[in-house]
Design a protein around this motif. Structure first.
Motif, PDB file in Angstrom:
ATOM      1  N   CYS A  29       0.852  -1.194   0.000  1.00 34.41           N
ATOM      2  CA  CYS A  29       0.000   0.000   0.000  1.00 34.41           C
ATOM      3  C   CYS A  29       0.884   1.239   0.000  1.00 34.41           C
ATOM      4  O   CYS A  29       1.747   1.397   0.866  1.00 34.41           O
ATOM      5  CB  CYS A  29      -0.897   0.002   1.234  1.00 34.41           C
ATOM      6  SG  CYS A  29      -2.208  -1.200   1.079  1.00 34.41           S
ATOM      7  N   GLY A  30       0.655   2.084  -0.972  1.00 35.54           N
ATOM      8  CA  GLY A  30       1.516   3.262  -1.121  1.00 35.54           C
ATOM      9  C   GLY A  30       0.974   4.472  -0.385  1.00 35.54           C
ATOM     10  O   GLY A  30       0.050   4.373   0.422  1.00 35.54           O
ATOM     11  N   PRO A  31       1.544   5.631  -0.663  1.00 41.40           N
ATOM     12  CA  PRO A  31       1.174   6.830   0.101  1.00 41.40           C
ATOM     13  C   PRO A  31      -0.155   7.421  -0.337  1.00 41.40           C
ATOM     14  O   PRO A  31      -0.582   7.240  -1.478  1.00 41.40           O
ATOM     15  CB  PRO A  31       2.297   7.807  -0.259  1.00 41.40           C
ATOM     16  CG  PRO A  31       2.653   7.423  -1.655  1.00 41.40           C
ATOM     17  CD  PRO A  31       2.521   5.928  -1.716  1.00 41.40           C
ATOM     18  N   HIS A  38       6.004  11.199   5.722  1.00 40.24           N
ATOM     19  CA  HIS A  38       6.924  11.437   6.829  1.00 40.24           C
ATOM     20  C   HIS A  38       7.790  10.206   7.083  1.00 40.24           C
ATOM     21  O   HIS A  38       7.598   9.150   6.475  1.00 40.24           O
ATOM     22  CB  HIS A  38       6.175  11.884   8.085  1.00 40.24           C
ATOM     23  CG  HIS A  38       5.097  10.932   8.525  1.00 40.24           C
ATOM     24  ND1 HIS A  38       5.376   9.669   8.977  1.00 40.24           N
ATOM     25  CD2 HIS A  38       3.741  11.067   8.561  1.00 40.24           C
ATOM     26  CE1 HIS A  38       4.248   9.069   9.293  1.00 40.24           C
ATOM     27  NE2 HIS A  38       3.235   9.891   9.044  1.00 40.24           N
ATOM     28  N   GLY A  40       7.871   8.117   9.362  1.00 41.40           N
ATOM     29  CA  GLY A  40       7.139   6.905   9.767  1.00 41.40           C
ATOM     30  C   GLY A  40       6.673   6.137   8.543  1.00 41.40           C
ATOM     31  O   GLY A  40       6.855   4.919   8.440  1.00 41.40           O
ATOM     32  N   ASN A  41       6.105   6.849   7.582  1.00 41.03           N
ATOM     33  CA  ASN A  41       5.693   6.202   6.331  1.00 41.03           C
ATOM     34  C   ASN A  41       6.911   5.505   5.697  1.00 41.03           C
ATOM     35  O   ASN A  41       6.820   4.373   5.226  1.00 41.03           O
ATOM     36  CB  ASN A  41       5.160   7.211   5.308  1.00 41.03           C
ATOM     37  CG  ASN A  41       3.987   8.023   5.805  1.00 41.03           C
ATOM     38  OD1 ASN A  41       3.975   9.236   5.698  1.00 41.03           O
ATOM     39  ND2 ASN A  41       2.992   7.359   6.366  1.00 41.03           N
ATOM     40  N   ARG A  43       9.470   4.323   7.131  1.00 41.64           N
ATOM     41  CA  ARG A  43       9.887   3.098   7.816  1.00 41.64           C
ATOM     42  C   ARG A  43       9.205   1.910   7.132  1.00 41.64           C
ATOM     43  O   ARG A  43       9.842   0.888   6.865  1.00 41.64           O
ATOM     44  CB  ARG A  43       9.505   3.116   9.298  1.00 41.64           C
ATOM     45  CG  ARG A  43      10.009   1.833   9.926  1.00 41.64           C
ATOM     46  CD  ARG A  43       9.447   1.425  11.223  1.00 41.64           C
ATOM     47  NE  ARG A  43      10.203   0.253  11.688  1.00 41.64           N
ATOM     48  CZ  ARG A  43       9.963  -0.398  12.773  1.00 41.64           C
ATOM     49  NH1 ARG A  43       9.005   0.004  13.581  1.00 41.64           N
ATOM     50  NH2 ARG A  43      10.669  -1.477  13.091  1.00 41.64           N
ATOM     51  N   PHE A  45       7.899   1.793   4.070  1.00 42.47           N
ATOM     52  CA  PHE A  45       8.372   1.601   2.686  1.00 42.47           C
ATOM     53  C   PHE A  45       9.778   1.003   2.656  1.00 42.47           C
ATOM     54  O   PHE A  45      10.113   0.242   1.744  1.00 42.47           O
ATOM     55  CB  PHE A  45       8.318   2.925   1.909  1.00 42.47           C
ATOM     56  CG  PHE A  45       6.938   3.527   1.861  1.00 42.47           C
ATOM     57  CD1 PHE A  45       5.824   2.723   1.628  1.00 42.47           C
ATOM     58  CD2 PHE A  45       6.723   4.882   2.075  1.00 42.47           C
ATOM     59  CE1 PHE A  45       4.541   3.249   1.610  1.00 42.47           C
ATOM     60  CE2 PHE A  45       5.442   5.427   2.047  1.00 42.47           C
ATOM     61  CZ  PHE A  45       4.348   4.601   1.813  1.00 42.47           C
ATOM     62  N   LYS A  74      -9.011  12.140   2.559  1.00 39.90           N
ATOM     63  CA  LYS A  74      -7.964  13.117   2.894  1.00 39.90           C
ATOM     64  C   LYS A  74      -7.549  13.970   1.693  1.00 39.90           C
ATOM     65  O   LYS A  74      -7.364  15.181   1.817  1.00 39.90           O
ATOM     66  CB  LYS A  74      -6.727  12.390   3.448  1.00 39.90           C
ATOM     67  CG  LYS A  74      -6.970  11.805   4.842  1.00 39.90           C
ATOM     68  CD  LYS A  74      -5.697  11.350   5.503  1.00 39.90           C
ATOM     69  CE  LYS A  74      -5.347   9.933   5.147  1.00 39.90           C
ATOM     70  NZ  LYS A  74      -4.375   9.281   5.984  1.00 39.90           N
ATOM     71  N   GLY A 231       1.802  -0.876   6.845  1.00 35.62           N
ATOM     72  CA  GLY A 231       2.108  -0.634   8.253  1.00 35.62           C
ATOM     73  C   GLY A 231       1.003  -1.250   9.102  1.00 35.62           C
ATOM     74  O   GLY A 231      -0.085  -1.556   8.591  1.00 35.62           O
ATOM     75  N   ASP A 233      -1.077  -0.040  11.071  1.00 36.27           N
ATOM     76  CA  ASP A 233      -2.354   0.698  11.069  1.00 36.27           C
ATOM     77  C   ASP A 233      -3.194   0.370   9.836  1.00 36.27           C
ATOM     78  O   ASP A 233      -4.369   0.712   9.777  1.00 36.27           O
ATOM     79  CB  ASP A 233      -2.114   2.212  11.145  1.00 36.27           C
ATOM     80  CG  ASP A 233      -1.284   2.725   9.993  1.00 36.27           C
ATOM     81  OD1 ASP A 233      -0.412   1.972   9.517  1.00 36.27           O
ATOM     82  OD2 ASP A 233      -1.514   3.866   9.550  1.00 36.27           O
ATOM     83  N   GLU A 262       5.799  -2.466  12.190  1.00 31.96           N
ATOM     84  CA  GLU A 262       5.345  -1.697  13.361  1.00 31.96           C
ATOM     85  C   GLU A 262       5.566  -0.206  13.160  1.00 31.96           C
ATOM     86  O   GLU A 262       6.247   0.205  12.216  1.00 31.96           O
ATOM     87  CB  GLU A 262       6.115  -2.157  14.606  1.00 31.96           C
ATOM     88  CG  GLU A 262       5.294  -2.908  15.616  1.00 31.96           C
ATOM     89  CD  GLU A 262       4.056  -2.164  16.139  1.00 31.96           C
ATOM     90  OE1 GLU A 262       3.939  -0.940  15.981  1.00 31.96           O
ATOM     91  OE2 GLU A 262       3.196  -2.845  16.712  1.00 31.96           O
ATOM     92  N   PHE A 263       5.053   0.561  14.066  1.00 31.60           N
ATOM     93  CA  PHE A 263       5.143   2.012  13.983  1.00 31.60           C
ATOM     94  C   PHE A 263       6.541   2.533  14.304  1.00 31.60           C
ATOM     95  O   PHE A 263       7.273   1.941  15.091  1.00 31.60           O
ATOM     96  CB  PHE A 263       4.132   2.640  14.941  1.00 31.60           C
ATOM     97  CG  PHE A 263       2.953   3.154  14.191  1.00 31.60           C
ATOM     98  CD1 PHE A 263       2.204   2.295  13.421  1.00 31.60           C
ATOM     99  CD2 PHE A 263       2.622   4.502  14.218  1.00 31.60           C
ATOM    100  CE1 PHE A 263       1.126   2.764  12.689  1.00 31.60           C
ATOM    101  CE2 PHE A 263       1.550   4.984  13.497  1.00 31.60           C
ATOM    102  CZ  PHE A 263       0.794   4.119  12.730  1.00 31.60           C
TER     103      PHE A 263
HETATM  104  P1  AMP Z   1      -0.533   6.782   4.260  1.00 32.82           P
HETATM  105  O1  AMP Z   1       0.187   7.735   3.344  1.00 32.82           O
HETATM  106  O2  AMP Z   1      -1.120   7.443   5.467  1.00 32.82           O
HETATM  107  O3  AMP Z   1      -1.552   5.952   3.509  1.00 32.82           O
HETATM  108  O4  AMP Z   1       0.563   5.774   4.831  1.00 32.82           O
HETATM  109  C1  AMP Z   1       1.492   5.100   4.040  1.00 32.82           C
HETATM  110  C2  AMP Z   1       2.102   3.951   4.804  1.00 32.82           C
HETATM  111  O5  AMP Z   1       2.811   4.409   5.958  1.00 32.82           O
HETATM  112  C3  AMP Z   1       1.083   2.941   5.313  1.00 32.82           C
HETATM  113  O6  AMP Z   1       1.551   1.633   5.028  1.00 32.82           O
HETATM  114  C4  AMP Z   1       1.021   3.182   6.811  1.00 32.82           C
HETATM  115  O7  AMP Z   1       0.699   2.011   7.501  1.00 32.82           O
HETATM  116  C5  AMP Z   1       2.459   3.600   7.098  1.00 32.82           C
HETATM  117  N1  AMP Z   1       2.642   4.432   8.302  1.00 32.82           N
HETATM  118  C6  AMP Z   1       1.954   5.536   8.687  1.00 32.82           C
HETATM  119  N2  AMP Z   1       2.449   6.052   9.843  1.00 32.82           N
HETATM  120  C7  AMP Z   1       3.477   5.253  10.219  1.00 32.82           C
HETATM  121  C8  AMP Z   1       4.417   5.233  11.330  1.00 32.82           C
HETATM  122  N3  AMP Z   1       4.410   6.175  12.277  1.00 32.82           N
HETATM  123  N4  AMP Z   1       5.330   4.238  11.370  1.00 32.82           N
HETATM  124  C9  AMP Z   1       5.368   3.282  10.412  1.00 32.82           C
HETATM  125  N5  AMP Z   1       4.540   3.249   9.339  1.00 32.82           N
HETATM  126  C10 AMP Z   1       3.603   4.206   9.232  1.00 32.82           C
END
Ligand code: AMP
Ligand code: ZN
Length: 462
Positions: A29-31, A38, A40-41, A43, A45, A74, A231, A233, A262-263
């Motif tokens: 799953c991409g952004p 950021h 976290g994202n 991590r 990828f 969003k 991730g 979440d 994990e986060f």
């Molecule tokens: P998004 O752009 O919000 O759809 O997120 C992209 C990816 O980043 C998804 O696979 C999320 O699960 C992951 N992600 C979001 N926040 C974090 C975080 N703090 N640590 C690790 N992965 C995260």
């Protein structure tokens, strides 16, 4: 040891077996491109990149698809708030995202499908779900998936559904695990959606987030493929819902291995904009980070444990990266890369065992760095054989294929300088200081400065 991966679906480590011998289909799953991604994202990828690099190393031909979520709650909200049309907004953040991936040395995916490019496939899937009684239409043109028509709903998340009879509905893309409602496959048009609208047999509107990944993975990898990542979440509701829709629409298997990272925490706590600990790649560049030390911070913890990113760890990780790059330079200056050799040192066995054990990077890195320390000591003497040098170079190359910690501007010595450096190493081993000094002068005349350090000779461009 064969490759074992922790499958979030079975909650166990399983031996990895691809559907087609030698090939792996992998969907990540991409952004959501409404803002900068950021750290976290990244991590997540980067974990996916590590998995892909290891799969490639053990011999698989990997087809990697990463989607771009360019339509969801969003992106629509941001485009409305900024007064910019959706395509302009999402094109811009997609471009920034790809640049950040490159800076971090994350290998490019085979394809980055955009959700808006697969709307027809989404409509086709929803049609099938309605026909089979797994989905129903509402008056406002929305379509909902009926969760109690799928007996395995909740299996990925470990949810108890307690046979709910009356169906509550939810039409936001992200919601809490305590409320496993019927979720929107299609959202009937509302004024706030503006021009984000498509025609469908049940009314105009736009897709829900979850059906997007079901449709894109299906188009790119087929109905049944090997690995799906994200991730933690993403597990609920996104992957739980994706799984339910895909299995119900396709009457068959969907994904064999679900992997989740994990986060990433920042300074030990949750990342948040209000705490101003929400680092983008641009923020890190401003702080003077190099990609290799960011990679080190993100990969040195196991992907299934929470790790903390901090500016304080910058010096520590840079020191390690510098040491590794010095070691690489030492191998190069001793001509290790020119030795034809097809074997590896014994430590590689332990390293690969750790990687095959659900990508145990802390263990694999510990094995590599301890081996490197010993090698640096040996390189200091003249007793290292061409055979050992060749093996060392092979290990170093594999290591860098997986972790990409070597800086791009790594030291490549001209052949004649390399020869002189090598002769000097032998002279020093023989304690022939006169010859050693003479060779130092010759190397200097070639435009290179040699330094004797506790870790052996180091060569710098003048
Ligand atoms: P998004 O752009 O919000 O759809 O997120 C992209 C990816 O980043 C998804 O696979 C999320 O699960 C992951 N992600 C979001 N926040 C974090 C975080 N703090 N640590 C690790 N992965 C995260
Ligand atoms: Zn997804």
């Amino acid at each position: 040891m064969k490759l074992q991966l922790y499958n979030s679906y079975s909650r166990e480590k399983e031996q990895f077996k691809p559907i087609v011998e030698g090939q792996v289909g992998m969907y990540t799953c991409g952004p959501t491109v409404y803002d900068f991604s950021h750290i976290g994202n990244f991590r997540t990828f980067m974990f996916e990149d590590l998995l892909k690099r290891w799969l490639m190393h053990v011999g698989y031909d990997v087809k990697h698809i990463m989607n771009i979520t360019d339509i969801d709650d969003k992106t629509i909200k941001r485009s409305r708030d900024e007064g910019v049309d959706l395509k302009t907004l999402t094109d811009l953040y997609t471009k920034y995202f790809i640049n950040d991936l490159e800076w971090l040395k994350i290998l490019p995916a085979d394809n980055y499908p955009r959700a808006t490019g697969s709307i027809d496939r989404m409509i086709d899937m929803i049609k099938v779900l309605i026909e089979k009684g797994h989905a129903y239409c509402e008056k406002d043109g929305s379509v909902y998936f009926k969760v109690n028509t799928f007996s395995r709903y909740g299996k990925l998340t470990n949810l108890k559904l307690n046979n709910q009879k009356s169906t509550k509905r939810i039409n936001v893309d992200e919601y809490n695990k305590d409320s496993p409602h019927d979720f929107a496959l299609w959202k009937g048009w509302k004024k706030e959606d503006g021009e984000a609208v498509w025609d469908a047999p049940w009314g105009k509107g736009r897709p829900g987030w979850h059906i997007e990944c079901s449709a894109m993975s299906n188009e790119a990898l087929g109905k049944h493929f090997d690995i799906h990542c994200g991730g933690v979440d993403n597990i609920f509701p996104h992957h739980e819902n994706e799984l339910a829709q895909s299995i119900c629409a396709n009457d068959g298997k969907f994904v064999n291995y679900w992997l989740h990272s994990e986060f990433l925490l920042v300074d030990g706590g949750k990342m948040s904009k209000s705490l101003k600990n929400f680092y983008t790649i641009n923020d890190l560049k401003k702080e003077g980070f190099n990609p290799e030390s960011v990679r080190y911070q993100l990969l040195s913890g196991h992907y299934r444990t929470k790790i903390s990113f901090s500016l304080e760890k910058k010096l520590e990780s840079e020191k390690l990266i510098r040491r590794l790059n010095d070691f690489n330079a030492m191998l190069l200056s001793n001509g290790a890369n020119e030795i034809e050799h097809n074997q590896l040192p014994e430590s590689y066995v332990e390293f690969s065992k750790a990687m095959n054990d659900d990508l145990n990077t802390p263990k694999a890195l510990a094995v590599f760095f301890s081996w490197m320390k010993d090698q640096m000591k040996t390189l200091n003497t003249s007793h290292i054989t061409a055979d050992e040098l060749g093996k060392s170079w092979n290990f170093m190359s594999i290591f860098n294929d997986i972790f990409a910690f070597i800086r791009e501007d790594k030291l490549e010595l001209p052949k004649n300088v390399k020869k002189l450096v090598n002769q000097r190493r032998i002279a020093r081993g023989d304690k022939d200081w006169v010859l050693s000094d003479d060779l130092r002068n010759q190397i200097f005349k070639e435009g290179w400065l040699i330094e004797d350090t506790p870790d052996g000779q180091k060569v710098k461009k003048l």
